[in-house]
Structure formats: C-alpha cells, structure tokens
Design an enzyme around this catalytic site. Structure first.
Site, mmCIF file in Angstrom:
data_model
loop_
_atom_site.group_PDB
_atom_site.id
_atom_site.type_symbol
_atom_site.label_atom_id
_atom_site.label_comp_id
_atom_site.label_asym_id
_atom_site.label_seq_id
_atom_site.Cartn_x
_atom_site.Cartn_y
_atom_site.Cartn_z
ATOM 1 N N SER A 227 0.870 -1.282 -0.001
ATOM 2 C CA SER A 227 0.106 -0.054 -0.014
ATOM 3 C C SER A 227 0.855 1.343 0.110
ATOM 4 C CB SER A 227 -0.789 -0.133 1.263
ATOM 5 O OG SER A 227 -1.515 1.164 1.547
ATOM 6 N N TYR B 112 -2.230 -0.501 10.515
ATOM 7 C CA TYR B 112 -2.110 -0.910 9.199
ATOM 8 C C TYR B 112 -0.750 -0.351 8.335
ATOM 9 C CZ TYR B 112 -3.771 -0.767 4.240
ATOM 10 O OH TYR B 112 -3.906 -0.999 2.869
#
Length: 265
Positions: free
Chosen positions: A144, A157
């Site tokens: 990501s 995350y």
C-alpha cells in the site's frame, strides 16, 4: 526480465472483492491455471465463474481465513500440489485498521500484522523452494502507499504494510541469483470496500479514488514487466516529498484532522 503469464499456475489471495476480484479475470484471460482464495464462499464462486468465462485453463477455489497462519500455509501447499508446482503467488489479501494509536488494543495490532504481513510471508516461504527449483517464478506482494507513508490514524495498518515493503525489497535482493522475480505493488486510494469495514474509524481521506480495475491492469503489467516497485496510481512524488521533508509532510497530514470546534472528539 518479466514473467510470462501464459499458461502459468497462479495463486491469488483476497480474490472475492476489490483489487483481487478485478485482477482474477485478467489473470484468467492469460490461459492460467488459477487458484482463488478468500473467506466469502458465495463471492468467491461468482469470481470463479467470471474467470472460467474469461478463459482460464483451470480454476480452483479455497475458502479460507488467512489470518489463521496454519491454514494459510496449508492452502499454499495444497495449491502447489494441485497444480504440480506454483509459478506465481499474488499475496493480495489484507484488511484495514483505522484507529487512533491511543485507542488501539494489542489484539487489534496483532491481528492486523498476522493477516497483512505474517500470513503472506508464511505462504511465500511455503512455496518459494519449489519456485526456485522450477525456475522461473514470481512473488507478488500487494502492499500500500501506507507502506511508504505512516498514515494518521492507521498505525497498525501502516506498520503491516511497511513490513511487506521491506520484506519484498530484501527478498528481491536475496533471490537475485535465482529465476524467481519479486513485484511490490503499492496502491493508493482505491475504490474498494476497505473504506467501509467494521472495527475501523472513518478515514480522513475522502477522495478521489482509483478504480480497482485500473490497479488490476497495472498489476498484470507489473508481473509482465521488468521492475520491482510499482505505484498504482503513480504517487511516487508524494513518497519522495515525505522522505525529503518528514516534518513538513507530518504537519500537512495532521492539518487534515478536524478541529475540536468542528465537532471532532
């Protein structure tokens, strides 16, 4: 040198929605023998049908919660046995965790790291020796942009995605002398269900969003290309700015936080 998808055996995790559901038919169109993994059997079955219609030579599904690390490894080994070896592993499964660090619990951090980092690592290690022996092969990790930028409200995350970026970089160096190639995919803000998941706070970011189909096409191009790192869309300039002026980047990010007078808690 790039990886030939034609006729390859491919295992794709997180295949029932989002990027995975968009990517699966594109891989199928390359005449692949395709393994699909996800938790939701009904959605997985629908994706599998689209893949058969798209031209996959074979489609096999595994319903599995990959946060169960033993189950994750078993799926990888089952796919390797079913296909007589695995050419490409696409570690796409993952989950968000948007919560202020002061509100995070250890259990939430541990679960996020287990699903987003430890599970793909466990699956990769299970099939990597076979890939090296078969020569060539490809390990694809969908990390990501949050694996290059520490995003406010997403400490757990970002940590898991930073881990996958570091893993991929180091693994590529270790495998340089083999026929196994590594691809690190760094999606930005993508129009998927990740923005509306239980157990996560609303995101500060409100758009625009990249279509999952565009990212999926970029992943296919990345596999067939000859470079390791791929920003989809191309947001490398943001990462370069952050690394050149972390304090300035942090100030700009924190400025997005709603002020108490705006009703923030």
């Amino acid at each position: 040198m790039g990886v030939d998808l034609r006729g390859a055996s491919v295992l794709l995790t997180g295949a029932s929605s989002g990027i995975g559901a968009a990517l699966a038919p594109l891989l199928a169109a390359k005449d692949t023998r395709l393994g699909l993994v996800a938790r939701r059997a009904d959605r997985l079955a629908a994706v599998a049908e689209r893949c058969r219609a798209a031209g996959a030579t074979e489609v096999v599904v595994w319903e599995a919660d990959l946060s169960d690390l033993d189950r994750a490894e078993q799926v990888a080994r089952d796919a390797e046995e079913r296909f007589g070896g695995l050419d490409i592993l696409v570690n796409n499964a993952g989950a968000p965790k948007r919560k202020d660090v002061l509100a995070l619990t250890w259990a939430e951090v541990e679960h996020t790291m287990r699903l987003n980092h430890l599970s793909p690592v466990r699956m990769t290690l299970a099939v990597l020796p076979g890939m090296v022996a078969r020569d060539p092969g490809c390990s694809v990790t969908v990390s990501s942009l949050g694996g290059r930028l520490g995003i406010m409200g997403e400490a757990a995350y970002s940590a898991s995605k930073f881990a996958m970026a570091g893993w991929s970089e180091a693994m590529a160096a270790d495998l340089h002398h083999t026929g196994v190639e590594v691809r690190l995919i760094l999606p930005g803000a993508i129009a998927t269900e990740i923005w509306d998941q239980p157990g996560s706070d609303p995101a500060y970011y409100e758009g625009p969003f990249e279509p999952a189909e565009d990212v999926a096409a970029g992943i296919v191009a990345a596999i067939e290309g000859d470079t390791i790192e791929h920003y989809l869309p191309d947001l490398l300039a943001i990462v370069e700015y952050k690394t050149s002026d972390l304090d300035g980047f942090q100030e700009g990010m924190v400025a997005q936080r709603p002020r108490p007078e705006d009703g923030a808690t």
